[in-house]
Write a protein that holds these residues in place. Structure first.
Motif, PDB file in Angstrom:
ATOM      1  N   PRO A 189       0.836  -1.214   0.000  1.00  0.00           N
ATOM      2  CA  PRO A 189       0.000   0.000   0.000  1.00  0.00           C
ATOM      3  C   PRO A 189       0.867   1.259   0.000  1.00  0.00           C
ATOM      4  CG  PRO A 189      -0.742  -1.579   1.655  1.00  0.00           C
ATOM      5  CD  PRO A 189       0.580  -2.066   1.162  1.00  0.00           C
ATOM      6  N   LEU A 190       0.531   2.195  -0.893  1.00  0.00           N
ATOM      7  CA  LEU A 190       1.298   3.436  -1.000  1.00  0.00           C
ATOM      8  C   LEU A 190       0.484   4.669  -0.651  1.00  0.00           C
ATOM      9  CD1 LEU A 190       3.436   3.000  -4.248  1.00  0.00           C
ATOM     10  CD2 LEU A 190       4.129   2.639  -1.891  1.00  0.00           C
ATOM     11  N   ALA A 191      -0.797   4.674  -0.982  1.00  0.00           N
ATOM     12  CA  ALA A 191      -1.591   5.883  -0.763  1.00  0.00           C
ATOM     13  C   ALA A 191      -3.049   5.509  -0.545  1.00  0.00           C
ATOM     14  CB  ALA A 191      -1.462   6.828  -1.954  1.00  0.00           C
ATOM     15  N   TYR A 192      -3.727   6.353   0.245  1.00  0.00           N
ATOM     16  CA  TYR A 192      -5.161   6.180   0.483  1.00  0.00           C
ATOM     17  C   TYR A 192      -5.892   7.399  -0.061  1.00  0.00           C
ATOM     18  CZ  TYR A 192      -9.647   5.868   2.851  1.00  0.00           C
ATOM     19  OH  TYR A 192     -10.995   5.828   3.106  1.00  0.00           O
ATOM     20  N   VAL A 193      -6.943   7.155  -0.841  1.00  0.00           N
ATOM     21  CA  VAL A 193      -7.746   8.227  -1.431  1.00  0.00           C
ATOM     22  C   VAL A 193      -9.206   7.963  -1.078  1.00  0.00           C
ATOM     23  CG1 VAL A 193      -8.388   9.442  -3.542  1.00  0.00           C
ATOM     24  CG2 VAL A 193      -6.111   8.434  -3.341  1.00  0.00           C
ATOM     25  N   PRO A 194      -9.860   8.881  -0.360  1.00  0.00           N
ATOM     26  CA  PRO A 194     -11.260   8.640   0.020  1.00  0.00           C
ATOM     27  C   PRO A 194     -12.175   8.427  -1.178  1.00  0.00           C
ATOM     28  CG  PRO A 194     -10.333  10.475   1.247  1.00  0.00           C
ATOM     29  CD  PRO A 194      -9.340  10.133   0.194  1.00  0.00           C
ATOM     30  N   TYR A 195     -11.887   9.163  -2.280  1.00  0.00           N
ATOM     31  CA  TYR A 195     -12.770   9.065  -3.448  1.00  0.00           C
ATOM     32  C   TYR A 195     -11.934   9.263  -4.703  1.00  0.00           C
ATOM     33  CZ  TYR A 195     -16.610   9.990  -6.694  1.00  0.00           C
ATOM     34  OH  TYR A 195     -17.482   9.943  -7.757  1.00  0.00           O
ATOM     35  N   LEU A 196     -12.152   8.388  -5.669  1.00  0.00           N
ATOM     36  CA  LEU A 196     -11.413   8.463  -6.925  1.00  0.00           C
ATOM     37  C   LEU A 196     -12.378   8.183  -8.062  1.00  0.00           C
ATOM     38  CD1 LEU A 196      -8.618   8.703  -8.341  1.00  0.00           C
ATOM     39  CD2 LEU A 196      -8.388   6.228  -8.058  1.00  0.00           C
ATOM     40  N   GLN A 197     -12.279   8.978  -9.119  1.00  0.00           N
ATOM     41  CA  GLN A 197     -13.177   8.833 -10.269  1.00  0.00           C
ATOM     42  C   GLN A 197     -12.375   8.979 -11.553  1.00  0.00           C
ATOM     43  OE1 GLN A 197     -15.897  12.098 -11.430  1.00  0.00           O
ATOM     44  NE2 GLN A 197     -17.578  10.634 -11.202  1.00  0.00           N
ATOM     45  N   PHE A 198     -12.639   8.116 -12.522  1.00  0.00           N
ATOM     46  CA  PHE A 198     -11.999   8.232 -13.828  1.00  0.00           C
ATOM     47  C   PHE A 198     -12.847   7.499 -14.864  1.00  0.00           C
ATOM     48  CE2 PHE A 198     -10.021   4.858 -11.357  1.00  0.00           C
ATOM     49  CZ  PHE A 198     -10.176   3.734 -12.179  1.00  0.00           C
ATOM     50  N   PRO A 199     -12.672   7.812 -16.162  1.00  0.00           N
ATOM     51  CA  PRO A 199     -13.487   7.184 -17.209  1.00  0.00           C
ATOM     52  C   PRO A 199     -13.189   5.691 -17.333  1.00  0.00           C
ATOM     53  CG  PRO A 199     -12.423   9.185 -18.003  1.00  0.00           C
ATOM     54  CD  PRO A 199     -11.794   8.865 -16.700  1.00  0.00           C
ATOM     55  N   ASP A 200     -14.173   4.934 -17.792  1.00  0.00           N
ATOM     56  CA  ASP A 200     -13.938   3.516 -18.034  1.00  0.00           C
ATOM     57  C   ASP A 200     -13.272   3.320 -19.392  1.00  0.00           C
ATOM     58  OD1 ASP A 200     -15.856   3.608 -20.057  1.00  0.00           O
ATOM     59  OD2 ASP A 200     -17.441   2.741 -18.833  1.00  0.00           O
ATOM     60  N   HIS A 201     -13.042   2.072 -19.771  1.00  0.00           N
ATOM     61  CA  HIS A 201     -12.247   1.772 -20.960  1.00  0.00           C
ATOM     62  C   HIS A 201     -12.920   2.184 -22.265  1.00  0.00           C
ATOM     63  CE1 HIS A 201     -15.067  -1.583 -20.849  1.00  0.00           C
ATOM     64  NE2 HIS A 201     -14.782  -1.807 -22.113  1.00  0.00           N
ATOM     65  N   THR A 202     -14.220   2.455 -22.249  1.00  0.00           N
ATOM     66  CA  THR A 202     -14.919   2.832 -23.486  1.00  0.00           C
ATOM     67  C   THR A 202     -14.747   4.298 -23.836  1.00  0.00           C
ATOM     68  OG1 THR A 202     -16.977   3.354 -22.309  1.00  0.00           O
ATOM     69  CG2 THR A 202     -16.654   1.069 -23.011  1.00  0.00           C
ATOM     70  N   VAL A 203     -14.250   5.099 -22.891  1.00  0.00           N
ATOM     71  CA  VAL A 203     -14.183   6.545 -23.085  1.00  0.00           C
ATOM     72  C   VAL A 203     -12.862   6.918 -23.752  1.00  0.00           C
ATOM     73  CG1 VAL A 203     -14.134   8.787 -21.945  1.00  0.00           C
ATOM     74  CG2 VAL A 203     -15.679   6.992 -21.131  1.00  0.00           C
ATOM     75  N   LYS A 204     -12.932   7.603 -24.861  1.00  0.00           N
ATOM     76  CA  LYS A 204     -11.749   8.120 -25.533  1.00  0.00           C
ATOM     77  C   LYS A 204     -11.472   9.571 -25.159  1.00  0.00           C
ATOM     78  CE  LYS A 204     -11.436   4.212 -27.638  1.00  0.00           C
ATOM     79  NZ  LYS A 204     -10.436   3.221 -27.162  1.00  0.00           N
ATOM     80  N   ARG A 205     -12.514  10.349 -24.899  1.00  0.00           N
ATOM     81  CA  ARG A 205     -12.371  11.760 -24.561  1.00  0.00           C
ATOM     82  C   ARG A 205     -13.381  12.085 -23.475  1.00  0.00           C
ATOM     83  NH1 ARG A 205     -14.433  14.478 -28.625  1.00  0.00           N
ATOM     84  NH2 ARG A 205     -13.161  16.356 -28.602  1.00  0.00           N
TER      85      ARG A 205
END
Length: 760
Positions: A189-205
Motif C-alpha cells: 500500500p502506498l496511498a489512500y484516497v477517500p474518493y477516486l473517479q476516472f473514465p472507463d475503458h470505453t471513453v476516448k475523450r
C-alpha cells in the motif's frame, strides 16, 4: 412434472419461455428469442421453472451465459446460474462468478466472487456485486487494475492495483467511482484516497482534471501544473493548464484543437505577469519584460489525395518566453515558423514554403534572430517526362528562393573572413533541364550519356560585404549590381562495368566507374550571395555527383572527371559488405571549389586542387543486429587522414549500443587551427524483464570535456510506464542540469515532475 433430456442440442424456446425485451437495449425487438444448449433440460410445470444442467450455454440479444447449472423461474422472471459462471456482454466484456442471480433480460441481479475482464484488458474483481437497472454495477470490496494477471501465478498481486470498499461502474456516464480507495504497488500500500473517479475503458475523450505535474527551476522556483481537459464537441476540445511558480507567478497555457474532414488545426495561447522579473539576469529580455505572452498555431489539411497545405507559426512578446518557461514543443533554442503548400503526382512534385526563424535567447537586441533570413518563399518543382525522349529520361527542375535579412551575419577569420548572410533582399530563379540514357553493350559495359542546361536570374539589393567595417574584408570579386544572370551547360558521360564474382554461398559485385563532365566556367563565381550552398563536405556519398554543391546558389563549373569503384558483397549467414572509393580530377577551366566564396564553401574541401583527395566508404551488416561503417577523406599525396566519420552499433534483445566517432583536420579557412575529435555514444541495457538502463554522452577529445551527458532508468509493461532521467548539457558558459521523472498508470493517468538547475 415432465422431464425432457437433450444431448448437446440447440433449443429455441417457444414464445412462452422467452423473456421480455431488455428495457435498456434499444436494438432489442419484442420477438427476441432465447437460444439454449445443454446436456439436459427439465421443465417443472408445477412450479413454472426450467432446470438446465451440464454444459449450459444461453444466447439472448447479444448476451452469452455459460454455466454448469441454470434455473429459470418464469413466474419471477429470474435466472440463477451456478458453477463456473461466465457472462459475455454484447460489448465483449466478460464477467466470471461462482454464482449469479439475474433477471431474464440480464439487466439486474446479484453475483458472488466475480471477476470482470473488459475488451481493453482492464480487470475488476469483488467479493460480491449487484447489477442495477442494466446500467450500473456496484462491486463490494473490489479491486481494479489495468495489468494482466501473472500467467504462472494468477494469485500474485499485479504490478499495481487499486482496492476499494465500493466500486461503481456506470454504463451511462461511462465512469468508474472508487470509494475508500487504497493504491498498491507490487502489493505494498502506498496511498489512500477517500474518493477516486476516472473514465472507463470505453471513453476516448472525457472532460475533467488531468494529472497534476510538479516542476522546478532555480530561477522560476517550485511550481505545479493542474491541467483541465474540456470536450467542446465531437471534433474539438481544449486544455487549460495553469502553472503557479513560486518565484514568477501564475502562468496560463490554453490549447484549442479542432478536427475537420480534411485536416486539423491547433491554437495555443500562453501568458504570465511576472511577479519578480529580478530573478533573471540583469540586461536580459527575461528581466526586461513583465507581461509576457505567446500565440502558437499549427494546421495540416489535405486538399485532395495529392495536394496539402499547412502551417506552424509562433509569435511572442519577447524572444525568450517559450524557452524560459519550457512550453512543450516550443522550448528549442530556434523555432522554425513555416507555412507550406505541397503537391505530389506520379511524375512531378511541388513544394512551396515560407520560413521565419525565431531565435530564443536572452539578448534584448535580438541580434541573432535579425541575422537569420526571412524566406518568402522558396519553391521547388521537379518534373519527369512520362515518355522517353530520344530513348532516355528527361527531367526539369525549378527553384525560386526569395529572402530578406535585417542584419548581416559575418565572422572574422584571419585571411579568410566568412559572410554567412548579408542584410537586404535577394531573389533567385533557377530552371534546369537534364537528359540521360543508359545503354548496355553486349559485353556488359554500361554507358550513360548526359546533357544538362541551366539558367539563373538574380534580383539583388544586399549590402556589400566590404562596407560592413569592423575589420571585415572580402577577398572575392563581389557583384554589386541589382540584377544578374548566369547559365551553365553540361555534357557528360558515365561508364560502369559491373563484375560479378560468385562462389558457394557468397556473391561479390565490383563496379568500376568513370565519369567526365564538360562545361564552361562558373559565372560570377563567389560574387553572388550564398545562402543554400554553405554546408559542403566532400566524401564518398557525393563523389559521383554531377554538381557537388549542396544548394543552388553555387554551380560547379569547369571540366571534371570522377574515377572510382563501388563494391557490394553478400557473404552468407546474414553478413554483408558495401564500399566506395575514388578520386576526382579537375581537367580544365576554372575550379569552382578554388574560387573565393563568401562562406569559403570550397576551401580545404579536398576539391580545391587539380587532383582531389581520396574519399572512401565501407560498411558492414552482420547477424544479431550489428552494423558498422566508416567514411574518410585522405590526402592525395601523403594519404594522411583529413576527415573520418565512423559508426558502429548493435541492437538485440539484450539492449543497444551506438558509437559515433568524428575526426576533422585543422581548417584555418574556417577559423579552426586544431583538429576536432568528438565521440558520441548512446546505449541501453535490458537489465531485467521490462527494466532498462540507458544513457549517452558527447566527449570533445581535444578539449577533454563532456558536452552532453544523460542517464536514465525506465520500466514499461502493458499497464505501467516509469522513467527517471538525468541530463546535462553545455550552453556557452552555463551548465544546465535537468531531471525528469514520470510514472504513468494506464487508464488512470500520469504523474510527472521536472526540474532544472543552471549553475555557472
Amino acid at each position: 412434472m415432465q422431464k425432457l433430456t437433450l444431448s448437446c442440442a440447440a433449443i429455441a424456446l417457444l414464445a412462452q419461455f422467452a423473456p421480455a425485451a431488455p428495457a435498456y437495449a434499444q436494438e432489442a425487438k419484442d420477438d427476441s428469442k432465447l437460444y439454449l444448449t445443454s446436456n439436459t433440460l427439465v421443465y417443472d410445470q408445477d412450479n413454472d421453472r426450467i432446470l438446465v444442467n451440464g454444459g449450459v450455454q444461453i444466447f439472448y440479444d447479444g448476451y452469452k451465459l455459460v454455466a454448469e447449472r441454470v434455473v429459470y423461474d418464469q413466474k419471477n422472471g429470474r435466472m440463477t446460474a451456478k458453477g463456473k459462471v461466465e457472462l459475455i456482454e454484447p460489448g465483449g466484456n466478460r464477467i466470471y462468478a461462482d454464482d449469479l442471480d439475474i433477471t431474464d433480460d440480464f439487466s439486474a441481479g446479484f453475483l458472488n466472487a466475480l471477476r470482470v475482464e473488459t475488451t481493453d484488458d482492464t480487470h475488476l474483481a469483488a467479493e460480491s456485486a449487484q447489477r442495477i437497472n442494466s446500467t450500473v454495477m456496484v462491486l463490494n470490496n473490489g479491486v481494479y487494475t489495468a495489468c494482466k494477471p501473472c500467467a504462472d501465478n494468477p494469485d500474485k498481486a499485479p504490478f499495481w492495483q487499486v482496492k476499494a470498499r465500493k466500486i461503481t461502474q456506470n454504463d451511462e456516464t461511462h465512469m468508474l467511482e472508487l470509494e475508500g480507495a487504497r493504491f498498491e504497488l507490487l502489493g505494498v500500500p502506498l496511498a489512500y484516497v477517500p474518493y477516486l473517479q476516472f473514465p472507463d475503458h470505453t471513453v476516448k475523450r472525457k472532460s475533467g482534471i488531468l494529472t497534476p505535474t510538479a516542476v522546478y527551476s532555480n530561477q522560476l522556483g517550485y511550481g505545479v501544473s493542474v491541467p483541465y481537459y474540456y470536450v467542446l464537441s465531437p471534433s474539438s476540445d481544449a486544455t487549460f493548464t495553469p502553472t503557479y511558480y513560486s518565484n514568477a507567478g501564475l502562468l496560463m497555457d490554453v490549447e484549442y484543437r479542432k478536427r475537420f474532414r480534411n485536416g486539423k488545426m491547433m491554437v495555443r495561447v500562453g501568458g504570465i505577469h511576472q511577479t519578480k522579473p529580478s530573478i533573471f539576469g540583469a540586461g536580459t529580455s527575461d528581466a526586461a519584460v513583465t507581461n509576457r505572452a505567446l500565440v502558437h498555431t499549427t494546421g495540416e489539411f489535405k486538399i485532395n489525395p495529392r495536394w496539402a497545405f499547412g502551417w506552424d507559426l509562433m509569435a511572442q512578446t519577447d524572444n525568450n518566453f517559450a524557452y524560459t518557461y519550457k512550453f512543450s514543443n516550443l522550448a528549442n533554442s530556434t523555432i522554425v515558423n513555416q507555412i507550406y503548400l505541397t503537391g505530389y503526382g506520379e511524375r512531378n512534385s511541388f513544394d512551396l514554403r515560407g520560413y521565419y526563424f525565431d531565435v530564443q535567447d536572452g539578448d534584448k537586441q535580438n541580434k541573432a534572430e535579425k541575422q537569420q533570413a526571412i524566406v518568402h518563399p522558396v519553391l521547388d518543382y521537379k518534373y519527369f517526362a512520362p515518355e522517353p525522349v530520344a530513348g532516355g529520361e528527361l527531367s526539369a527542375t525549378v527553384n525560386v528562393t526569395s529572402l530578406t535579412r535585417g542584419r548581416s551575419h559575418a565572422k572574422i577569420v584571419p585571411g579568410s573572413d566568412r559572410f554567412h548572410g548579408l542584410s537586404g533582399n535577394s531573389t533567385r530563379l533557377t530552371s534546369e533541364l537534364e537528359w540521360h540514357r543508359t545503354v548496355t553493350t553486349d559485353g556488359g559495359l554500361q554507358l550513360t550519356p548526359l546533357l544538362a542546361a541551366r539558367a539563373d536570374g538574380h534580383f539583388l539589393n544586399v549590402t556589400d560585404p566590404n562596407s560592413l567595417g569592423g575589420g571585415l574584408n572580402y577577398g572575392g570579386n563581389f557583384y554589386s549590381g541589382t540584377t544578374a544572370a548566369r547559365t551553365m551547360v553540361t555534357a557528360g558521360l558515365e561508364a560502369k562495368y559491373p563484375i560479378l564474382i560468385a562462389t558457394a554461398g557468397t556473391s561479390h559485385v565490383i563496379e568500376p566507374i568513370g565519369q567526365i563532365f564538360v562545361r564552361p566556367n562558373e559565372q560570377l563565381a563567389g560574387g553572388l550571395p550564398n545562402e543554400d550552398a554553405q554546408s559542403f563536405v566532400f566524401d564518398a556519398t557525393n563523389l559521383f555527383e554531377r554538381d557537388k554543391f549542396s544548394g543552388f546558389d553555387r554551380i560547379e563549373g569547369g571540366t571534371r572527371a570522377n574515377v572510382g569503384f563501388r563494391y557490394t558483397g553478400s557473404l552468407g549467414n546474414g553478413f554483408g559488405l558495401h564500399g566506395i572509393f575514388g578520386q576526382s580530377y579537375h581537367l580544365a577551366g576554372l575550379n569552382s571549389f578554388a574560387t573565393n566564396d563568401l562562406v569559403n564553401a570550397g576551401a580545404e574541401s579536398g576539391l580545391q586542387t587539380r587532383v582531389s583527395d581520396f574519399v572512401g566508404l565501407i560498411g558492414a551488416s552482420m547477424p544479431q543486429g550489428f552494423t558498422a561503417s566508416a567514411s574518410g577523406r585522405f590526402d592525395k599525396s601523403t594519404f594522411a587522414l583529413r576527415r573520418l566519420d565512423t559508426q558502429a552499433g548493435v541492437s538485440n534483445r539484450f539492449g543497444s549500443l551506438n558509437v559515433i566517432y568524428s575526426q576533422i583536420a585543422p581548417r584555418p579557412s574556417y577559423g579552426t587551427s586544431i583538429q576536432n575529435r568528438e565521440l558520441n555514444t548512446s546505449a541501453s541495457v535490458n537489465v531485467a524483464q521490462n527494466w532498462k538502463v540507458y544513457g549517452g554522452l558527447t566527449w570533445d577529445i581535444d578539449d577533454a570535456s563532456l558536452r552532453n551527458q544523460s542517464l536514465g532508468l525506465s520500466y514499461q509493461d502493458e499497464c505501467t510506464i516509469f522513467s527517471l532521467n538525468f541530463s546535462r548539457g553545455d550552453d556557452l558558459s552555463t551548465t544546465n542540469w535537468a531531471v525528469t521523472a514520470r510514472l504513468s498508470f494506464r487508464t488512470i493517468g500520469d504523474l510527472q515532475t521536472t526540474g532544472a538547475i543552471a549553475a555557472q
